[in-house]
Every structure is written in structure tokens, then in C-alpha cells.
Design a protein around this motif. Sequence first.
Motif, PDB file in Angstrom:
ATOM      1  N   LEU A  22       0.831  -1.197   0.000  1.00 22.62           N
ATOM      2  CA  LEU A  22       0.000   0.000   0.000  1.00 22.62           C
ATOM      3  C   LEU A  22       0.870   1.254   0.000  1.00 22.62           C
ATOM      4  O   LEU A  22       2.043   1.207   0.372  1.00 22.62           O
ATOM      5  N   THR A  23       0.262   2.353  -0.390  1.00 22.06           N
ATOM      6  CA  THR A  23       0.942   3.635  -0.220  1.00 22.06           C
ATOM      7  C   THR A  23       0.974   3.950   1.271  1.00 22.06           C
ATOM      8  O   THR A  23       0.205   3.367   2.064  1.00 22.06           O
ATOM      9  N   GLN A  24       1.823   4.880   1.649  1.00 22.83           N
ATOM     10  CA  GLN A  24       1.867   5.283   3.052  1.00 22.83           C
ATOM     11  C   GLN A  24       0.516   5.833   3.484  1.00 22.83           C
ATOM     12  O   GLN A  24       0.036   5.529   4.578  1.00 22.83           O
ATOM     13  N   ARG A  25      -0.088   6.611   2.618  1.00 24.39           N
ATOM     14  CA  ARG A  25      -1.377   7.223   2.938  1.00 24.39           C
ATOM     15  C   ARG A  25      -2.467   6.168   3.152  1.00 24.39           C
ATOM     16  O   ARG A  25      -3.215   6.225   4.123  1.00 24.39           O
ATOM     17  N   ALA A  26      -2.550   5.200   2.247  1.00 23.22           N
ATOM     18  CA  ALA A  26      -3.571   4.152   2.358  1.00 23.22           C
ATOM     19  C   ALA A  26      -3.353   3.311   3.613  1.00 23.22           C
ATOM     20  O   ALA A  26      -4.308   2.971   4.321  1.00 23.22           O
ATOM     21  N   PHE A  27      -2.105   2.986   3.894  1.00 24.72           N
ATOM     22  CA  PHE A  27      -1.795   2.202   5.087  1.00 24.72           C
ATOM     23  C   PHE A  27      -2.201   2.966   6.349  1.00 24.72           C
ATOM     24  O   PHE A  27      -2.815   2.404   7.253  1.00 24.72           O
ATOM     25  N   ALA A  28      -1.857   4.248   6.393  1.00 29.07           N
ATOM     26  CA  ALA A  28      -2.198   5.068   7.556  1.00 29.07           C
ATOM     27  C   ALA A  28      -3.710   5.147   7.740  1.00 29.07           C
ATOM     28  O   ALA A  28      -4.211   5.010   8.858  1.00 29.07           O
ATOM     29  N   GLN A  29      -4.445   5.341   6.660  1.00 26.65           N
ATOM     30  CA  GLN A  29      -5.900   5.419   6.750  1.00 26.65           C
ATOM     31  C   GLN A  29      -6.488   4.104   7.265  1.00 26.65           C
ATOM     32  O   GLN A  29      -7.397   4.109   8.088  1.00 26.65           O
ATOM     33  N   GLN A  30      -5.959   2.991   6.790  1.00 25.46           N
ATOM     34  CA  GLN A  30      -6.438   1.683   7.248  1.00 25.46           C
ATOM     35  C   GLN A  30      -6.239   1.497   8.739  1.00 25.46           C
ATOM     36  O   GLN A  30      -7.038   0.857   9.402  1.00 25.46           O
ATOM     37  N   HIS A  31      -5.157   2.059   9.262  1.00 23.90           N
ATOM     38  CA  HIS A  31      -4.818   1.866  10.670  1.00 23.90           C
ATOM     39  C   HIS A  31      -5.235   3.034  11.567  1.00 23.90           C
ATOM     40  O   HIS A  31      -4.996   3.008  12.771  1.00 23.90           O
ATOM     41  N   GLY A  32      -5.813   4.062  10.963  1.00 22.95           N
ATOM     42  CA  GLY A  32      -6.372   5.152  11.753  1.00 22.95           C
ATOM     43  C   GLY A  32      -5.390   6.182  12.273  1.00 22.95           C
ATOM     44  O   GLY A  32      -5.599   6.744  13.345  1.00 22.95           O
ATOM     45  N   PHE A  33      -4.318   6.422  11.538  1.00 20.19           N
ATOM     46  CA  PHE A  33      -3.421   7.487  11.951  1.00 20.19           C
ATOM     47  C   PHE A  33      -2.995   8.312  10.741  1.00 20.19           C
ATOM     48  O   PHE A  33      -3.225   7.943   9.598  1.00 20.19           O
ATOM     49  N   CYS A  34      -2.384   9.429  11.008  1.00 25.09           N
ATOM     50  CA  CYS A  34      -1.981  10.391   9.983  1.00 25.09           C
ATOM     51  C   CYS A  34      -0.831   9.830   9.137  1.00 25.09           C
ATOM     52  O   CYS A  34       0.104   9.239   9.672  1.00 25.09           O
ATOM     53  N   SER A  35      -0.898  10.060   7.830  1.00 24.48           N
ATOM     54  CA  SER A  35       0.154   9.552   6.940  1.00 24.48           C
ATOM     55  C   SER A  35       1.507  10.197   7.236  1.00 24.48           C
ATOM     56  O   SER A  35       2.554   9.618   6.947  1.00 24.48           O
ATOM     57  N   ARG A  36       1.498  11.379   7.820  1.00 26.13           N
ATOM     58  CA  ARG A  36       2.766  12.037   8.172  1.00 26.13           C
ATOM     59  C   ARG A  36       3.537  11.240   9.221  1.00 26.13           C
ATOM     60  O   ARG A  36       4.770  11.277   9.236  1.00 26.13           O
ATOM     61  N   LYS A  37       2.824  10.527  10.085  1.00 25.48           N
ATOM     62  CA  LYS A  37       3.513   9.696  11.075  1.00 25.48           C
ATOM     63  C   LYS A  37       4.265   8.566  10.393  1.00 25.48           C
ATOM     64  O   LYS A  37       5.378   8.233  10.787  1.00 25.48           O
ATOM     65  N   TRP A  41       8.395   8.112  10.545  1.00 26.97           N
ATOM     66  CA  TRP A  41       9.076   6.918  11.037  1.00 26.97           C
ATOM     67  C   TRP A  41       9.870   6.215   9.948  1.00 26.97           C
ATOM     68  O   TRP A  41      10.941   5.661  10.221  1.00 26.97           O
ATOM     69  N   VAL A  42       9.399   6.250   8.719  1.00 21.07           N
ATOM     70  CA  VAL A  42      10.187   5.696   7.610  1.00 21.07           C
ATOM     71  C   VAL A  42      11.515   6.443   7.535  1.00 21.07           C
ATOM     72  O   VAL A  42      12.585   5.831   7.420  1.00 21.07           O
ATOM     73  N   ALA A  43      11.456   7.752   7.625  1.00 19.19           N
ATOM     74  CA  ALA A  43      12.673   8.567   7.583  1.00 19.19           C
ATOM     75  C   ALA A  43      13.574   8.285   8.787  1.00 19.19           C
ATOM     76  O   ALA A  43      14.797   8.198   8.638  1.00 19.19           O
ATOM     77  N   ARG A  44      12.991   8.145   9.948  1.00 16.59           N
ATOM     78  CA  ARG A  44      13.785   7.871  11.163  1.00 16.59           C
ATOM     79  C   ARG A  44      14.554   6.556  11.027  1.00 16.59           C
ATOM     80  O   ARG A  44      15.728   6.472  11.377  1.00 16.59           O
TER      81      ARG A  44
END
Length: 51
Positions: A22-37, A41-44
Motif C-alpha cells: 500500500l501507499t503510506q497514505r492508504a496504510f495510515a488510513q487503514q490503521h487510523g493514523f496520519c500519513s505524516r507519522k 518513522w520511515v525517515a527515522r
Amino acid sequence: MAKDALRALWAALIQQWRESGLTQRAFAQQHGFCSRKVSYWVARFAERKSA
């Protein structure tokens, strides 16, 4: 949540995201958090691998 526990949680979530296809955005939406998070964390984790 302790710093190490938070890092472990996000390490697992980022691994799930990578395996999901999934895209980061789609994954975040599925799990209920902001795509920026996810992006943060990917960057970290990328910084830690390159260091």
C-alpha cells in the motif's frame, strides 16, 4: 509509552506497511493514523540504517 516501546511499535508497523504494498497514505488510513507519522518513522529508520 516508553521510547523503546514506541520505536518497536513503529518498526513493526513500518515492516507491515512495506509488506502490504500500500501507499503510506492508504496504510495510515487503514490503521487510523496520519500519513505524516508513517513518513516520519520511515525517515527515522532510514537515518538509523545509514548512520
